[in-house]
Design a protein around this motif. Structure first.
Motif, short mmCIF file in Angstrom:
data_model
loop_
_atom_site.label_atom_id
_atom_site.label_comp_id
_atom_site.label_asym_id
_atom_site.label_seq_id
_atom_site.Cartn_x
_atom_site.Cartn_y
_atom_site.Cartn_z
N ARG A 5 0.83 -1.20 0.00
CA ARG A 5 0.00 0.00 0.00
C ARG A 5 0.86 1.25 0.00
N ASP A 6 0.27 2.32 -0.52
CA ASP A 6 0.89 3.63 -0.51
C ASP A 6 -0.03 4.52 0.32
N ASN A 7 0.35 4.78 1.55
CA ASN A 7 -0.52 5.53 2.45
C ASN A 7 -0.73 6.97 1.96
N ALA A 8 0.26 7.53 1.31
CA ALA A 8 0.13 8.90 0.82
C ALA A 8 -0.91 9.00 -0.29
N LYS A 9 -1.12 7.89 -1.00
CA LYS A 9 -2.08 7.88 -2.10
C LYS A 9 -3.36 7.15 -1.75
N ASN A 10 -3.47 6.68 -0.51
CA ASN A 10 -4.65 5.90 -0.09
C ASN A 10 -4.93 4.76 -1.07
N THR A 11 -3.88 4.08 -1.45
CA THR A 11 -3.98 3.04 -2.49
C THR A 11 -3.39 1.73 -1.98
N VAL A 12 -4.07 0.65 -2.32
CA VAL A 12 -3.57 -0.68 -2.01
C VAL A 12 -3.39 -1.45 -3.31
N TYR A 13 -2.38 -2.28 -3.35
CA TYR A 13 -2.04 -3.05 -4.55
C TYR A 13 -2.04 -4.54 -4.23
N LEU A 14 -2.25 -5.33 -5.27
CA LEU A 14 -2.11 -6.78 -5.14
C LEU A 14 -1.35 -7.28 -6.37
N GLN A 15 -0.11 -7.66 -6.16
CA GLN A 15 0.68 -8.27 -7.22
C GLN A 15 0.42 -9.76 -7.21
N MET A 16 -0.08 -10.27 -8.32
CA MET A 16 -0.44 -11.69 -8.41
C MET A 16 0.45 -12.36 -9.44
#
Length: 121
Positions: free
Chosen positions: A71-82
């Motif tokens: 996650r990037d807390n500054a961008k309020n974004t979560v990622y999932l690398q699959m």
């Protein structure tokens, strides 16, 4: 109003990779845990992975070693690398965020609309 918008789903062959993103926007005071869940028609929703604000992670046994949540807390974004995707990973993937819209509000769960991931054999 809070919105979670996912992107990055699609069709991939078995053994391939995809990266999902989910950005939270709107009136947000703070976000605690974020996560990814998946659901196949006729089956219960399944937790895939979660990540705390401090970066602590938790994975379903079925994806350990293949998927990575970040996650990037500054961008309020979560990622999932699959990676090393399998046909049984086929599902609608939805992101979740546990957040407050103000300093005095309670923690509330918000959900994205979902993105389809299809893995062909």
């Amino acid at each position: 109003q809070v919105q979670l918008v996912e992107s990055g789903g699609g069709l991939v062959q078995a053994g391939g990779s995809l990266r999902l993103s989910c950005a939270a926007s709107g009136i947000i005071f703070s976000i605690n845990a974020m996560g990814w869940y998946r659901q196949v028609p006729g089956k219960q929703r399944e937790l895939v992975a979660t990540i705390t604000k401090g970066g602590g992670t938790n994975y379903a046994d079925s994806v350990k070693g293949r998927f990575t949540i970040s996650r990037d807390n500054a961008k309020n974004t979560v990622y999932l690398q699959m990676n090393s995707l399998k046909p049984e990973d086929t599902a609608v993937y939805r992101c979740n965020a546990e957040l407050r819209i103000s300093s005095w509000s309670r923690l509330t769960d918000y959900w994205g609309q979902g993105t389809q991931v299809t893995v062909s054999s």
